[in-house]
Scaffold this motif. Structure first.
Motif, short mmCIF file in Angstrom:
data_model
loop_
_atom_site.label_atom_id
_atom_site.label_comp_id
_atom_site.label_asym_id
_atom_site.label_seq_id
_atom_site.Cartn_x
_atom_site.Cartn_y
_atom_site.Cartn_z
N UNK A 168 0.84 -1.20 0.00
CA UNK A 168 0.00 0.00 0.00
C UNK A 168 0.87 1.25 0.00
N UNK A 169 1.92 1.23 0.80
CA UNK A 169 2.82 2.39 0.86
C UNK A 169 3.55 2.56 -0.47
N UNK A 170 4.01 1.42 -1.06
CA UNK A 170 4.68 1.49 -2.38
C UNK A 170 3.76 2.12 -3.42
N UNK A 171 2.47 1.79 -3.32
CA UNK A 171 1.50 2.28 -4.31
C UNK A 171 1.00 3.69 -4.01
N UNK A 172 1.39 4.21 -2.86
CA UNK A 172 0.94 5.56 -2.49
C UNK A 172 -0.43 5.57 -1.82
N UNK A 173 -0.95 4.39 -1.50
CA UNK A 173 -2.27 4.34 -0.84
C UNK A 173 -2.06 4.41 0.68
N UNK A 174 -1.81 5.62 1.15
CA UNK A 174 -1.39 5.75 2.55
C UNK A 174 -2.50 6.26 3.46
N UNK A 175 -3.73 6.30 2.93
CA UNK A 175 -4.85 6.67 3.80
C UNK A 175 -5.52 7.95 3.39
N UNK A 176 -6.08 8.62 4.37
CA UNK A 176 -6.88 9.82 4.08
C UNK A 176 -6.13 10.86 3.27
N UNK A 177 -4.84 11.06 3.62
CA UNK A 177 -4.11 12.15 2.94
C UNK A 177 -3.88 11.86 1.46
N UNK A 178 -3.97 10.60 1.02
CA UNK A 178 -3.80 10.30 -0.41
C UNK A 178 -5.13 9.97 -1.07
N UNK A 179 -6.20 9.88 -0.28
CA UNK A 179 -7.52 9.58 -0.86
C UNK A 179 -7.86 8.11 -0.84
N UNK A 180 -6.87 7.26 -0.58
CA UNK A 180 -7.14 5.82 -0.50
C UNK A 180 -6.18 5.14 0.46
N UNK A 181 -6.74 4.22 1.25
CA UNK A 181 -5.94 3.41 2.15
C UNK A 181 -6.68 2.10 2.31
N UNK A 182 -7.03 1.74 3.54
CA UNK A 182 -7.91 0.58 3.72
C UNK A 182 -9.33 0.93 3.26
N UNK A 183 -9.62 2.23 3.19
CA UNK A 183 -10.90 2.73 2.68
C UNK A 183 -10.63 3.74 1.56
N UNK A 184 -11.69 4.05 0.79
CA UNK A 184 -11.59 5.13 -0.21
C UNK A 184 -12.22 6.39 0.37
N UNK A 185 -11.60 7.55 0.07
CA UNK A 185 -12.15 8.82 0.60
C UNK A 185 -12.55 9.73 -0.53
#
Ligand SMILES: NC(=O)c1ccc[n+]([C@@H]2O[C@H](COP(=O)([O-])OP(=O)(O)OC[C@H]3O[C@@H](n4cnc5c(N)ncnc54)[C@H](O)[C@@H]3O)[C@@H](O)[C@H]2O)c1
Length: 285
Positions: free
Chosen positions: A268-285
């Motif tokens: 997830x970190x490699x893909x840039x999916x780091x959570x709220x600040x990127x718009x996607x993590x374990x959830x989509x924002x």
């Protein structure tokens, strides 16, 4: 009788440093806030002003009190401004070499009886204190974010921290309105980061192996254990990258498998999916 206000120097005007400056000025401390650029200082003080205004608009703070508190905060890019501080709280990036360099410089600069505190969330205090000639005066004051709202301060005793220093740190933290817990042995991640890391790692493993959805894992913690927020939503809020770094640190130090971050957190970190600040993590924002 004229009571002279105590002086606090806060090193780093980011999210945590500005919050610590805010609650301390409100509690009557003269605060000097130091960062490396004027831009960072401006962002920090803008945030403090906005937060005070919010408290005033909600009727939780008098406008004059907010003005007085703001008036107690000065800003600087010059570390020398910390020279006459009674307490220094360092809140710069979570990079050990940056922190050690600051403590080395502070050690040359401040009074003999100044308390040197770090807001690190995971670096052993002993490693930071070893950069000084006064490790007995160095202590961890791990405030929680957002500082004006959260009631906890985790006090961390380094290997050489004296009882007097711990007591002074407690007096400071309680004086700015926090409840303290004491970490008696300087283990990586202290108490709070170890607890949240163990929970996030296990939650991410359950999610990764398809045992349950992110929503259901979080609902289990909220409704089953009374947590205000589930571990995966917490990871998204804090930043998956930040939690990966924290758990990696604890795992490296402890070699305890329960802190070994699962592959999904790394990808997830490699893909840039780091959570709220990127718009996607374990959830989509
Ligand atoms: N963000 C959180 O939720 C949180 C919670 C608890 C503890 N912490 C810890 O608090 C510390 C600060 O975190 P943050 O979220 O406020 O970071 P941040 O990135 O918001 O702010 C860090 C600030 O330090 C400044 N800085 C860097 N080098 C400096 C130097 N040599 N002198 C002065 N300023 C310098 C940067 O310019 C920046 O403004 C870290 O150790 C972090 O692990 C963070």
């Amino acid at each position: 009788m004229c009571v002279v206000a105590k002086k606090l120097a806060v090193i780093g005007a980011g999210l945590m440093g500005s919050g610590i400056a805010q609650v301390s000025a409100q509690a009557g401390w003269d605060v000097v806030l130091r960062d490396v650029t004027d831009e960072a200082l401006r962002r920090g003080t803008d945030g403090i002003r906005a937060s005070y205004e919010k408290f005033v608009s909600k009727g939780k703070l008098e406008a004059e009190e907010a003005e007085r508190a703001l008036g107690r905060i000065t800003t600087t890019t010059d570390l020398d401004a910390a020279a006459d501080a009674d307490v220094v709280v360092e809140a710069v990036f979570e990079k050990i070499e940056v922190k050690r360099e600051i403590f080395r410089a502070l050690d040359e600069l401040v009074k003999d009886d100044t308390i040197l505190a770090s807001n690190t969330s995971a670096i052993p205090i002993t490693k930071i204190a070893a950069a000084t000639r006064r490790p007995e005066r160095v202590v961890g004051t791990h405030f929680f974010s957002p500082v004006p709202m959260m009631g906890l301060c985790e006090l961390v005793r380094g290997h050489k921290t004296s009882d007097e220093t711990l007591a002074a740190a407690r007096e400071f933290a309680e004086g700015v309105g926090k409840t303290c817990i004491v970490v008696n042995r300087d283990v990586a991640g202290f108490v709070t980061t170890r607890l949240i890391s163990a929970l996030v790692v296990e939650a991410a493993k359950l999610y990764e192996s398809g045992v349950a959805t992110a929503e259901d894992i979080d609902t289990a913690c909220k409704l089953g254990f009374g947590h205000a927020m589930g571990p995966l939503a917490t990871a998204d809020l804090t930043g998956v990258d930040i939690l990966l770094h924290a758990t990696d640190n604890i795992y490296t130090e402890s070699q305890d498998e329960k802190f070994a971050p699962p592959e999904i957190m790394r990808r997830m970190v490699d893909a840039g999916d780091i959570g709220r600040k990127s718009g996607e993590g374990f959830y989509r924002y």
